[in-house]
Design a protein around this motif. Structure first.
Motif, mmCIF file in Angstrom:
data_model
loop_
_atom_site.group_PDB
_atom_site.id
_atom_site.type_symbol
_atom_site.label_atom_id
_atom_site.label_comp_id
_atom_site.label_asym_id
_atom_site.label_seq_id
_atom_site.Cartn_x
_atom_site.Cartn_y
_atom_site.Cartn_z
ATOM 1 N N PRO A 1 -18.943 -38.289 44.467
ATOM 2 C CA PRO A 1 -20.111 -37.746 45.160
ATOM 3 C C PRO A 1 -21.347 -37.795 44.267
ATOM 4 C CG PRO A 1 -18.762 -35.963 44.292
ATOM 5 C CD PRO A 1 -18.026 -37.242 43.975
ATOM 6 N N PHE A 2 -22.494 -38.082 44.850
ATOM 7 C CA PHE A 2 -23.752 -37.936 44.117
ATOM 8 C C PHE A 2 -24.057 -36.435 43.996
ATOM 9 C CE2 PHE A 2 -28.297 -37.049 45.258
ATOM 10 C CZ PHE A 2 -28.768 -37.050 43.957
ATOM 11 N N ILE A 3 -24.317 -35.989 42.769
ATOM 12 C CA ILE A 3 -24.640 -34.578 42.525
ATOM 13 C C ILE A 3 -26.053 -34.512 41.932
ATOM 14 C CG2 ILE A 3 -23.925 -32.450 41.350
ATOM 15 C CD1 ILE A 3 -21.100 -33.647 41.072
ATOM 16 N N PRO A 4 -27.006 -33.900 42.628
ATOM 17 C CA PRO A 4 -28.396 -33.895 42.142
ATOM 18 C C PRO A 4 -28.522 -33.171 40.804
ATOM 19 C CG PRO A 4 -28.271 -33.107 44.417
ATOM 20 C CD PRO A 4 -26.855 -33.212 43.923
ATOM 21 N N GLU B 1 -14.201 -33.086 40.794
ATOM 22 C CA GLU B 1 -13.757 -31.783 40.289
ATOM 23 C C GLU B 1 -14.956 -30.891 39.991
ATOM 24 O OE1 GLU B 1 -10.127 -31.545 39.381
ATOM 25 O OE2 GLU B 1 -10.070 -30.063 37.769
ATOM 26 N N SER B 2 -16.103 -31.493 39.743
ATOM 27 C CA SER B 2 -17.292 -30.692 39.473
ATOM 28 C C SER B 2 -17.763 -29.978 40.738
ATOM 29 C CB SER B 2 -18.412 -31.572 38.911
ATOM 30 O OG SER B 2 -17.959 -32.172 37.710
ATOM 31 N N LEU B 3 -17.358 -30.481 41.919
ATOM 32 C CA LEU B 3 -17.728 -29.827 43.178
ATOM 33 C C LEU B 3 -16.680 -28.802 43.622
ATOM 34 C CD1 LEU B 3 -19.180 -32.684 45.441
ATOM 35 C CD2 LEU B 3 -20.393 -31.031 44.025
ATOM 36 N N HIS B 4 -15.461 -28.938 43.107
ATOM 37 C CA HIS B 4 -14.376 -28.059 43.551
ATOM 38 C C HIS B 4 -13.323 -28.001 42.436
ATOM 39 C CE1 HIS B 4 -10.838 -26.641 45.696
ATOM 40 N NE2 HIS B 4 -11.592 -26.362 46.732
ATOM 41 N N PRO B 5 -12.844 -26.779 42.078
ATOM 42 C CA PRO B 5 -11.905 -26.673 40.945
ATOM 43 C C PRO B 5 -10.607 -27.472 41.129
ATOM 44 C CG PRO B 5 -12.279 -24.521 42.007
ATOM 45 C CD PRO B 5 -13.260 -25.477 42.596
#
Ligand code: SAH
Length: 333
Positions: A213-216, A256-260
């Motif tokens: 995912p792109f994460i701003p 993983e940075s969006l969800h543990p």
């Protein structure tokens, strides 16, 4: 073979459980239950490019820049090999200080540890790619990011989509195992364009597909954008597995940075590779491509143990071999 319309329908599915189960079955049947680990060394965050999405873009004056010496990189790789990693991935911004001489010295020395070496250092000349191959590099990772050329040129100023494509072709021609991939959820990106991306990756015959995912990032021009969702990233990855049944697909760190549990969810939706960070010291927090990057305060051994536990908790096992595409060794030059 899925048509573009079928891909679009799958990406839009409202019943993602069914899609993830199908991708998991295909993964089990074609690449088995082993999860291959790659030790990732982030060796320089200095970059000549200014990609609008990226936290280490040249224009971000807030980044504390670092560059590891050849021997520091080799020592980190030695440690990774001693922990059992069979592949070391060397990643950096596009930092031309690492010229042919330096890169070949690094690669040749790391190859002495009997590991596969993957490079992820961006666009270089044919001559450079060839020298790195001859020095022993086995694989190369470079995402195409998007196949929507207008979008690419908007997000990657001063870069050329055609040039990136040509680089991927050179890498393939030199007999590297080729990893590429995309980000999902870029501003202006459509489901239709993601379907085109997947067909492109299939057409060029990649050996590995990295989808995240792109994460701003707050210090970039895209700071106010929405970013991609874990759900769409997982769906895209699952469809990739259906399209290319036997390739390697990592559960990406951005997930993983969006969800543990992001990487575990990915491993149960088509993925068969994880790339734990083995960068030592405090450098990993300066390699901030996007915010909330996981494990920035951990050290390599913790990451190795933690991921092995997670893999075993879902009934899978850590791979013991080099874990190349189809377990083939890349052709020796
Ligand atoms: N310079 C190398 C390595 C780049 S960083 C190269 O050009 O290949 C590795 C990947 O991180 C990029 O290809 C991009 O897909 C991803 N990335 C960069 N910024 C990101 C962000 N804000 N969110 C999610 N992924 C990002």
């Amino acid at each position: 073979m899925l048509t573009k319309n079928e891909i679009i329908n799958l990406l839009n599915t409202t019943d993602e459980k069914v899609l993830f189960k199908k991708a998991d079955d295909v993964r089990h049947q074609f690449v088995g239950d082993e999860v291959h680990l790659r030790g990732l060394i982030e060796f320089s965050n200095i970059c000549r490019n200014n990609c609008l999405y990226c936290g280490i873009r040249k224009g971000n004056g807030k980044v504390i820049r670092y560059r590891l010496s050849e021997d520091e990189i080799i020592n980190m790789a030695r440690f990774a090999a001693s922990m059992g990693f069979k592949t070391v991935v060397l990643q950096s911004g596009e930092d031309l200080q690492y010229n042919i001489k330096k890169m070949c010295y690094i690669i040749e020395n790391i190859k002495k540890f009997n590991v596969a070496v993957t490079l992820s250092i961006g666009e270089r000349s044919f001559e450079e790619y060839k020298a790195f191959r001859q020095a022993g590099a086995d694989r190369y990772l470079m995402r195409i990011e998007t196949t929507d050329k207008d979008l690419y040129h908007k997000l990657d100023p001063d870069m050329s989509w055609e040039r990136r494509h040509e680089c991927l072709m050179m890498i393939k021609e030199l007999g590297y195992e080729l990893g590429s991939g995309i980000m999902v959820g870029l501003p202006g990106q459509t489901i239709e364009s993601i379907a085109d991306d997947l067909l492109y990756l299939k057409k060029i015959g990649i050996d590995m597909a990295g989808i995240g995912p792109f994460i701003p990032h707050p210090d970039t021009p895209l700071k106010d954008e929405k970013g991609g969702t874990l759900s769409l990233a997982l769906r895209t990855m699952a469809v990739m597995r259906l399209l290319m049944k036997d390739i390697n697909i990592p559960a990406t760190t951005a997930m993983e940075s969006l969800h543990p549990q992001g990487r575990i969810m990915a491993l149960q939706a088509g993925a068969n590779v994880v790339m734990p960070n083995v960068t030592e010291g405090e450098y990993r927090k300066f390699y901030e491509l996007y915010p909330n990057k996981i494990c920035v305060n951990e050290q390599p051994r913790q990451c190795r143990t933690c991921i092995a536990m997670k893999i075993e908790s879902i009934g899978r096992k850590v791979g013991t071999g080099y874990g190349g595409h189809n377990n083939k060794q890349p052709i020796k030059l």
